[in-house]
Design a protein around this motif. Sequence first.
Motif, PDB file in Angstrom:
ATOM      1  N   GLY A   1      25.318   7.837 130.573  1.00 32.09           N
ATOM      2  CA  GLY A   1      25.494   8.024 132.072  1.00 32.09           C
ATOM      3  C   GLY A   1      26.543   8.965 132.302  1.00 32.09           C
ATOM      4  N   SER A   2      27.573   8.806 131.898  1.00 35.51           N
ATOM      5  CA  SER A   2      28.673   9.404 132.320  1.00 35.51           C
ATOM      6  C   SER A   2      28.692  11.068 131.338  1.00 35.51           C
ATOM      7  CB  SER A   2      29.988   8.889 132.109  1.00 35.51           C
ATOM      8  OG  SER A   2      30.403   8.723 130.812  1.00 35.51           O
ATOM      9  N   VAL A   3      28.209  11.042 130.285  1.00 38.14           N
ATOM     10  CA  VAL A   3      28.069  12.172 129.398  1.00 38.14           C
ATOM     11  C   VAL A   3      27.401  13.176 130.080  1.00 38.14           C
ATOM     12  CG1 VAL A   3      27.766  13.132 127.140  1.00 38.14           C
ATOM     13  CG2 VAL A   3      29.202  10.994 127.280  1.00 38.14           C
ATOM     14  N   VAL A   4      25.933  12.757 130.463  1.00 35.23           N
ATOM     15  CA  VAL A   4      24.956  13.647 130.758  1.00 35.23           C
ATOM     16  C   VAL A   4      25.378  14.377 131.836  1.00 35.23           C
ATOM     17  CG1 VAL A   4      22.561  14.024 131.910  1.00 35.23           C
ATOM     18  CG2 VAL A   4      23.176  12.558 129.858  1.00 35.23           C
ATOM     19  N   PRO A   5      26.070  14.053 133.052  1.00 34.56           N
ATOM     20  CA  PRO A   5      26.723  14.852 134.187  1.00 34.56           C
ATOM     21  C   PRO A   5      27.660  15.768 133.801  1.00 34.56           C
ATOM     22  CG  PRO A   5      26.315  12.472 134.810  1.00 34.56           C
ATOM     23  CD  PRO A   5      26.147  12.549 133.394  1.00 34.56           C
ATOM     24  N   ILE A   6      28.558  15.487 132.764  1.00 31.80           N
ATOM     25  CA  ILE A   6      29.602  16.332 132.387  1.00 31.80           C
ATOM     26  C   ILE A   6      28.901  17.630 131.549  1.00 31.80           C
ATOM     27  CG2 ILE A   6      31.169  16.708 130.555  1.00 31.80           C
ATOM     28  CD1 ILE A   6      32.009  13.364 131.106  1.00 31.80           C
ATOM     29  N   LEU A   7      27.860  17.252 130.925  1.00 32.12           N
ATOM     30  CA  LEU A   7      27.257  18.482 130.159  1.00 32.12           C
ATOM     31  C   LEU A   7      26.415  19.160 131.146  1.00 32.12           C
ATOM     32  CD1 LEU A   7      25.536  16.313 127.067  1.00 32.12           C
ATOM     33  CD2 LEU A   7      27.422  18.157 126.932  1.00 32.12           C
ATOM     34  N   MET A   8      26.003  18.619 132.199  1.00 29.72           N
ATOM     35  CA  MET A   8      25.159  19.437 133.159  1.00 29.72           C
ATOM     36  C   MET A   8      26.371  20.213 133.928  1.00 29.72           C
ATOM     37  SD  MET A   8      22.474  16.459 134.456  1.00 29.72           S
ATOM     38  CE  MET A   8      21.950  17.511 135.793  1.00 29.72           C
ATOM     39  N   ARG A   9      27.317  19.827 134.387  1.00 32.84           N
ATOM     40  CA  ARG A   9      28.322  20.382 135.090  1.00 32.84           C
ATOM     41  C   ARG A   9      29.004  21.685 134.018  1.00 32.84           C
ATOM     42  NH1 ARG A   9      30.574  15.756 136.914  1.00 32.84           N
ATOM     43  NH2 ARG A   9      32.175  15.798 135.222  1.00 32.84           N
ATOM     44  N   LEU A  10      29.154  21.430 132.659  1.00 32.49           N
ATOM     45  CA  LEU A  10      29.555  22.392 131.937  1.00 32.49           C
ATOM     46  C   LEU A  10      28.523  23.505 131.600  1.00 32.49           C
ATOM     47  CD1 LEU A  10      31.327  20.205 129.174  1.00 32.49           C
ATOM     48  CD2 LEU A  10      32.542  21.639 130.711  1.00 32.49           C
ATOM     49  N   GLU A  11      27.489  23.079 131.788  1.00 29.99           N
ATOM     50  CA  GLU A  11      26.150  24.121 131.715  1.00 29.99           C
ATOM     51  C   GLU A  11      26.118  25.134 132.863  1.00 29.99           C
ATOM     52  OE1 GLU A  11      21.844  24.503 129.860  1.00 29.99           O
ATOM     53  OE2 GLU A  11      22.364  22.731 130.711  1.00 29.99           O
ATOM     54  N   ASP A  12      26.326  24.368 134.149  1.00 26.51           N
ATOM     55  CA  ASP A  12      26.090  24.965 135.299  1.00 26.51           C
ATOM     56  C   ASP A  12      27.355  26.206 135.457  1.00 26.51           C
ATOM     57  OD1 ASP A  12      23.936  23.771 136.067  1.00 26.51           O
ATOM     58  OD2 ASP A  12      25.169  22.115 137.495  1.00 26.51           O
ATOM     59  N   CYS A  13      28.472  25.892 134.822  1.00 30.22           N
ATOM     60  CA  CYS A  13      29.618  27.082 134.861  1.00 30.22           C
ATOM     61  C   CYS A  13      29.651  27.635 133.860  1.00 30.22           C
ATOM     62  CB  CYS A  13      30.749  26.536 135.252  1.00 30.22           C
ATOM     63  SG  CYS A  13      31.331  25.264 133.918  1.00 30.22           S
ATOM     64  N   GLY A  14      28.528  27.813 132.844  1.00 30.58           N
ATOM     65  CA  GLY A  14      28.527  28.605 131.641  1.00 30.58           C
ATOM     66  C   GLY A  14      29.598  28.386 130.653  1.00 30.58           C
ATOM     67  N   TRP A  15      30.000  27.221 130.572  1.00 28.11           N
ATOM     68  CA  TRP A  15      30.655  26.640 129.295  1.00 28.11           C
ATOM     69  C   TRP A  15      29.904  26.136 127.910  1.00 28.11           C
ATOM     70  CZ3 TRP A  15      36.359  25.352 128.580  1.00 28.11           C
ATOM     71  CH2 TRP A  15      37.023  26.152 129.332  1.00 28.11           C
ATOM     72  N   VAL A  16      28.652  25.743 128.499  1.00 30.34           N
ATOM     73  CA  VAL A  16      27.838  25.185 127.354  1.00 30.34           C
ATOM     74  C   VAL A  16      26.315  25.747 127.559  1.00 30.34           C
ATOM     75  CG1 VAL A  16      26.720  22.760 126.958  1.00 30.34           C
ATOM     76  CG2 VAL A  16      28.984  22.808 127.300  1.00 30.34           C
ATOM     77  N   THR A  17      25.716  25.766 126.572  1.00 37.17           N
ATOM     78  CA  THR A  17      24.325  26.300 126.614  1.00 37.17           C
ATOM     79  C   THR A  17      23.359  25.180 126.047  1.00 37.17           C
ATOM     80  OG1 THR A  17      24.441  27.430 124.551  1.00 37.17           O
ATOM     81  CG2 THR A  17      24.696  28.576 126.252  1.00 37.17           C
ATOM     82  N   SER A  18      22.131  24.831 126.266  1.00 37.49           N
ATOM     83  CA  SER A  18      21.341  24.147 125.869  1.00 37.49           C
ATOM     84  C   SER A  18      20.039  24.503 125.467  1.00 37.49           C
ATOM     85  CB  SER A  18      21.349  22.918 126.827  1.00 37.49           C
ATOM     86  OG  SER A  18      20.435  23.252 127.940  1.00 37.49           O
ATOM     87  N   LYS A  19      19.255  23.946 124.604  1.00 35.54           N
ATOM     88  CA  LYS A  19      17.919  24.096 124.491  1.00 35.54           C
ATOM     89  C   LYS A  19      17.143  22.845 124.070  1.00 35.54           C
ATOM     90  CE  LYS A  19      18.664  25.128 119.460  1.00 35.54           C
ATOM     91  NZ  LYS A  19      18.547  26.007 118.394  1.00 35.54           N
ATOM     92  N   TRP A  20      15.691  22.825 124.575  1.00 35.50           N
ATOM     93  CA  TRP A  20      15.220  21.650 123.958  1.00 35.50           C
ATOM     94  C   TRP A  20      14.707  21.727 122.627  1.00 35.50           C
ATOM     95  CZ3 TRP A  20      14.538  17.533 127.145  1.00 35.50           C
ATOM     96  CH2 TRP A  20      14.762  17.661 128.341  1.00 35.50           C
TER      97      TRP A  20
END
Length: 109
Positions: A39-58
């Motif tokens: 519950g604390s990791v997911v928002p961090i990942l979303m924030r990092l993805e929103d600013c372009g530091w992280v990419t994700s794929k299903w």
Amino acid sequence: MDVPFRVTDATLDVIEVLLAGQPDLYALKISKEIGRPSGSVVPILMRLEDCGWVTSKWEDSGSQSRGPRRRFYELDPNRVAGARSLVVSRRQPATRCTGIVRPGLAGGC
């Protein structure tokens, strides 16, 4: 280094796991690696993805894993140097002596 997101200890923990470059990192796996709730990791990942530091794929829908599809995260290759620099600068122990005497610390340092 000026970053477009709040840098907390949990954020640094997530970035360190991503820097390790393990394949197929998903939120629950990352949370287990760093000992923090998902519950604390997911928002961090979303924030990092929103600013372009992280990419994700299903995960592929045809995969053999049981349960719901997972979302895999990785550090953007263009951000690796910045991420390393951020972790080093924020994880360095303080080397300055404040002169404040704390119990158990000789001479206040």
